[in-house]
Design a protein around this motif. Sequence first.
Motif, PDB file in Angstrom:
ATOM      1  N   LEU A  11       0.864  -1.187   0.000  1.00 40.72           N
ATOM      2  CA  LEU A  11       0.000   0.000   0.000  1.00 40.72           C
ATOM      3  C   LEU A  11       0.895   1.231   0.000  1.00 40.72           C
ATOM      4  CD1 LEU A  11      -2.560  -0.851   2.826  1.00 40.72           C
ATOM      5  CD2 LEU A  11      -3.113  -0.331   0.439  1.00 40.72           C
ATOM      6  N   PHE A  12       0.576   2.221  -0.811  1.00 35.65           N
ATOM      7  CA  PHE A  12       1.378   3.445  -0.808  1.00 35.65           C
ATOM      8  C   PHE A  12       0.496   4.645  -0.479  1.00 35.65           C
ATOM      9  CE2 PHE A  12       3.231   7.167  -2.970  1.00 35.65           C
ATOM     10  CZ  PHE A  12       4.451   7.206  -2.318  1.00 35.65           C
ATOM     11  N   PHE A  48      -4.375   8.151  -0.508  1.00 35.93           N
ATOM     12  CA  PHE A  48      -3.728   7.533  -1.656  1.00 35.93           C
ATOM     13  C   PHE A  48      -3.493   8.547  -2.762  1.00 35.93           C
ATOM     14  CE2 PHE A  48      -6.059   4.109   0.500  1.00 35.93           C
ATOM     15  CZ  PHE A  48      -5.017   3.223   0.724  1.00 35.93           C
ATOM     16  N   ILE A  49      -2.439   8.307  -3.504  1.00 40.61           N
ATOM     17  CA  ILE A  49      -2.184   9.118  -4.683  1.00 40.61           C
ATOM     18  C   ILE A  49      -3.265   8.791  -5.715  1.00 40.61           C
ATOM     19  CG2 ILE A  49      -0.698   7.402  -5.804  1.00 40.61           C
ATOM     20  CD1 ILE A  49       1.141   9.642  -6.654  1.00 40.61           C
ATOM     21  N   ILE A  51      -3.636   9.010  -9.591  1.00 33.90           N
ATOM     22  CA  ILE A  51      -2.779   9.307 -10.733  1.00 33.90           C
ATOM     23  C   ILE A  51      -3.507  10.069 -11.837  1.00 33.90           C
ATOM     24  CG2 ILE A  51      -1.301   7.326 -10.212  1.00 33.90           C
ATOM     25  CD1 ILE A  51      -2.449   5.866 -12.503  1.00 33.90           C
ATOM     26  N   ASP A  52      -4.817  10.230 -11.684  1.00 31.59           N
ATOM     27  CA  ASP A  52      -5.509  11.083 -12.647  1.00 31.59           C
ATOM     28  C   ASP A  52      -5.533  12.536 -12.187  1.00 31.59           C
ATOM     29  OD1 ASP A  52      -6.159   8.933 -14.381  1.00 31.59           O
ATOM     30  OD2 ASP A  52      -7.762   8.345 -13.011  1.00 31.59           O
ATOM     31  N   ASP A  54      -3.278  13.838  -9.627  1.00 28.97           N
ATOM     32  CA  ASP A  54      -2.015  14.343  -9.111  1.00 28.97           C
ATOM     33  C   ASP A  54      -0.883  14.181 -10.114  1.00 28.97           C
ATOM     34  OD1 ASP A  54      -3.444  14.654  -6.707  1.00 28.97           O
ATOM     35  OD2 ASP A  54      -2.913  12.630  -6.060  1.00 28.97           O
ATOM     36  N   GLN A  55      -0.139  15.255 -10.322  1.00 27.94           N
ATOM     37  CA  GLN A  55       1.039  15.192 -11.188  1.00 27.94           C
ATOM     38  C   GLN A  55       2.201  14.513 -10.470  1.00 27.94           C
ATOM     39  OE1 GLN A  55       0.132  15.620 -14.537  1.00 27.94           O
ATOM     40  NE2 GLN A  55       2.212  16.481 -14.601  1.00 27.94           N
ATOM     41  N   ASN A  56       2.200  14.592  -9.153  1.00 25.42           N
ATOM     42  CA  ASN A  56       3.255  13.974  -8.349  1.00 25.42           C
ATOM     43  C   ASN A  56       2.785  13.915  -6.895  1.00 25.42           C
ATOM     44  OD1 ASN A  56       3.745  16.587  -7.218  1.00 25.42           O
ATOM     45  ND2 ASN A  56       4.854  17.076  -9.093  1.00 25.42           N
ATOM     46  N   THR A  57       3.639  13.407  -6.033  1.00 29.50           N
ATOM     47  CA  THR A  57       3.214  13.210  -4.641  1.00 29.50           C
ATOM     48  C   THR A  57       3.025  14.538  -3.896  1.00 29.50           C
ATOM     49  OG1 THR A  57       5.544  12.893  -4.050  1.00 29.50           O
ATOM     50  CG2 THR A  57       4.221  10.915  -4.408  1.00 29.50           C
ATOM     51  N   VAL A  94       3.670   1.491   2.791  1.00 28.99           N
ATOM     52  CA  VAL A  94       4.721   2.485   2.541  1.00 28.99           C
ATOM     53  C   VAL A  94       4.065   3.855   2.596  1.00 28.99           C
ATOM     54  CG1 VAL A  94       6.369   3.397   0.867  1.00 28.99           C
ATOM     55  CG2 VAL A  94       6.019   0.924   1.050  1.00 28.99           C
ATOM     56  N   LEU A  96       4.731   8.016   2.448  1.00 31.57           N
ATOM     57  CA  LEU A  96       5.604   9.165   2.260  1.00 31.57           C
ATOM     58  C   LEU A  96       5.066  10.282   3.122  1.00 31.57           C
ATOM     59  CD1 LEU A  96       7.728  10.961   0.986  1.00 31.57           C
ATOM     60  CD2 LEU A  96       6.280  11.169  -1.040  1.00 31.57           C
TER      61      LEU A  96
ATOM     62  N   ILE B   7      -8.786   2.982  -7.130  1.00 28.58           N
ATOM     63  CA  ILE B   7      -7.658   3.850  -7.455  1.00 28.58           C
ATOM     64  C   ILE B   7      -6.575   3.044  -8.144  1.00 28.58           C
ATOM     65  CG2 ILE B   7      -5.846   5.286  -6.480  1.00 28.58           C
ATOM     66  CD1 ILE B   7      -7.697   6.311  -4.485  1.00 28.58           C
ATOM     67  N   LYS B   8      -6.165   3.523  -9.318  1.00 33.29           N
ATOM     68  CA  LYS B   8      -5.069   2.859 -10.008  1.00 33.29           C
ATOM     69  C   LYS B   8      -3.788   3.103  -9.225  1.00 33.29           C
ATOM     70  CE  LYS B   8      -6.727   4.885 -13.660  1.00 33.29           C
ATOM     71  NZ  LYS B   8      -6.784   5.609 -14.936  1.00 33.29           N
ATOM     72  N   LYS B   9      -3.021   2.062  -9.046  1.00 34.38           N
ATOM     73  CA  LYS B   9      -1.809   2.209  -8.255  1.00 34.38           C
ATOM     74  C   LYS B   9      -0.637   2.589  -9.144  1.00 34.38           C
ATOM     75  CE  LYS B   9      -2.717  -0.958  -4.411  1.00 34.38           C
ATOM     76  NZ  LYS B   9      -2.137  -2.087  -3.657  1.00 34.38           N
ATOM     77  N   VAL B  81      11.819  11.149  -2.674  1.00 35.03           N
ATOM     78  CA  VAL B  81      10.914  10.475  -3.598  1.00 35.03           C
ATOM     79  C   VAL B  81      10.748  11.349  -4.825  1.00 35.03           C
ATOM     80  CG1 VAL B  81       8.501   9.827  -3.947  1.00 35.03           C
ATOM     81  CG2 VAL B  81       9.683   9.164  -1.840  1.00 35.03           C
ATOM     82  N   SER B  83       8.417  11.490  -8.369  1.00 37.34           N
ATOM     83  CA  SER B  83       7.217  10.857  -8.914  1.00 37.34           C
ATOM     84  C   SER B  83       6.667  11.664 -10.067  1.00 37.34           C
ATOM     85  CB  SER B  83       6.160  10.746  -7.818  1.00 37.34           C
ATOM     86  OG  SER B  83       5.858  12.025  -7.311  1.00 37.34           O
ATOM     87  N   GLY B  84       5.891  11.008 -10.899  1.00 33.19           N
ATOM     88  CA  GLY B  84       5.279  11.700 -12.018  1.00 33.19           C
ATOM     89  C   GLY B  84       4.719  10.723 -13.030  1.00 33.19           C
ATOM     90  N   PRO B  85       3.866  11.214 -13.899  1.00 31.01           N
ATOM     91  CA  PRO B  85       3.209  10.330 -14.867  1.00 31.01           C
ATOM     92  C   PRO B  85       4.108   9.948 -16.039  1.00 31.01           C
ATOM     93  CG  PRO B  85       2.405  12.574 -15.107  1.00 31.01           C
ATOM     94  CD  PRO B  85       3.365  12.586 -13.960  1.00 31.01           C
ATOM     95  N   PHE B  92       2.513   5.916 -14.510  1.00 29.72           N
ATOM     96  CA  PHE B  92       2.819   6.770 -13.365  1.00 29.72           C
ATOM     97  C   PHE B  92       3.759   6.035 -12.429  1.00 29.72           C
ATOM     98  CE2 PHE B  92       2.598   9.301  -9.683  1.00 29.72           C
ATOM     99  CZ  PHE B  92       2.051  10.519 -10.022  1.00 29.72           C
TER     100      PHE B  92
END
Lengths: 229, 229
Positions: A11-12, A48-49, A51-52, A54-57, A94, A96, B7-9, B81, B83-85, B92
């Motif tokens: 899990l992130f 949770f992130i 991905i649609d 958020d561009q990044n964390t 996990v 962040l 949510i897509k991981k 960290v 991160s990015g798409p 991602f």
Amino acid sequence: MAGQEIIKKPLFTVDSVLFTVHEDTLKVLMVKRAQQPFQGAWGLPGGFIDIDLDQNTDMTARRKLADKTGFTPNYLEQLQVISGPDRDPRGFSVTLAYFALVAHQSVASHIDSVEMACWIPVSKLKELTTAFDHRQIIELSRQRLKQKTLYSLLPVFCLPQKFTIGQLMAVIETIIEKPLQRKSLMRRIEASEMFEISNEKISSGGRLAQLYSLKLDANIVNFERNLSI
Amino acid sequence: MAGQEIIKKPLFTVDSVLFTVHEDTLKVLMVKRAQQPFQGAWGLPGGFIDIDLDQNTDMTARRKLADKTGFTPNYLEQLQVISGPDRDPRGFSVTLAYFALVAHQSVASHIDSVEMACWIPVSKLKELTTAFDHRQIIELSRQRLKQKTLYSLLPVFCLPQKFTIGQLMAVIETIIEKPLQRKSLMRRIEASEMFEISNEKISSGGRLAQLYSLKLDANIVNFERNLSI
DNA sequence: TGACATAGTGTCTTAAAGACATTATGTTTG
DNA sequence: CAAACATAATGTCTTTAAGACACTATGTCA
């Protein structure tokens, strides 16, 4: 060993430790958890992130903070990743952790899954039921804030746009838990060239105090020495 | 908003920037990628967390380094960290970058999916085809190492167990890209109380040089001031 | 108007790094 | 074997920025 391996994914999540200083007290933003695990306990705002969205964390951290409070931090940086098989009952996790600062403002108590947001004095944390290992993460974060305060003027981000030396001094003293020489602070303010002298002064019980503000393009300066501990 | 969300991981990986100093040159460990994406390009050693093998992400970093080199770093800490798409063509991606130090040793060239490991001088990196955003991650890491070298004796981890002041001085000068006063270094070594004076000396072209070693229980001391930049 | 409170400055002390000459002790060479 | 040389280690003066603290400045309030 070559070829495709099947790997179970951990899990992130992204969590934020948002600090402010109010009434000479360091406070952290906590939310009452509406769902399992740790339903009813206080935890750090996060999730949770997406991905649609958020561009990044960093965006994940900001989005989750905005969701739960209605405002955006003045300062945000990564703290560290904490991971392990047992810190979340749902499985290997996990996280962040981010560390953030904002001027004190009442929380908009935005309703997100009936989660309640609240400023908690860090000194009161041990009396609370907290979720996961969030108590330790806050403690880590507090130490980082303290350390950075010894060699930078990061605490300005706990103040409104215009502020006085006295206010900045008080916030720094709250964070480092030590008295600070006004003279030392003034020398750093001047040397950093980060601030503008406003044309206003405000009353504070004695001589009027000069208002300062961060320059538009100001980068946070790191000094070569720490304040003495 | 309440209830279960689908949510897509993102992809989550752990990569390490392992530095060493050899022949007055800062070098970084790179592996030639045996698989897509970026097959044939040079990349940082790393991979996916294995929740059956790893207790946490530190273990992932160590395991992957050991897989590819046959040895374990003397020092390891989280960098940050990224991160990015778009940083990974597979989708991602979230990477936890570590930063590590080891005394120079020849790479065991352990065969893992026919990946080849190699010490690359950081100054030669721009001539290489590197995978992902690993060039930037190495640059970040280099800056962190430089910064920490200004207020700690971290570079001892680039030396063998017994070392001389002269060797440590040379490594520090390579990292900070500035000359350093031997006197300043000796003062720090004494003040830190991190080291033991060995009963051996070694020849180095002139007067014999005292050998030092890290005390067993030594913690890395952070000094109150930086070396001047 | 004078006591008081807080803002801001002047200046001496202190701590640790920089600069650099001097001493110490090994190897190399004539 | 002694003098030249090389690198190690120390002594000590300077420099820089923080700490301490007295002193001045300027507002409010009784």
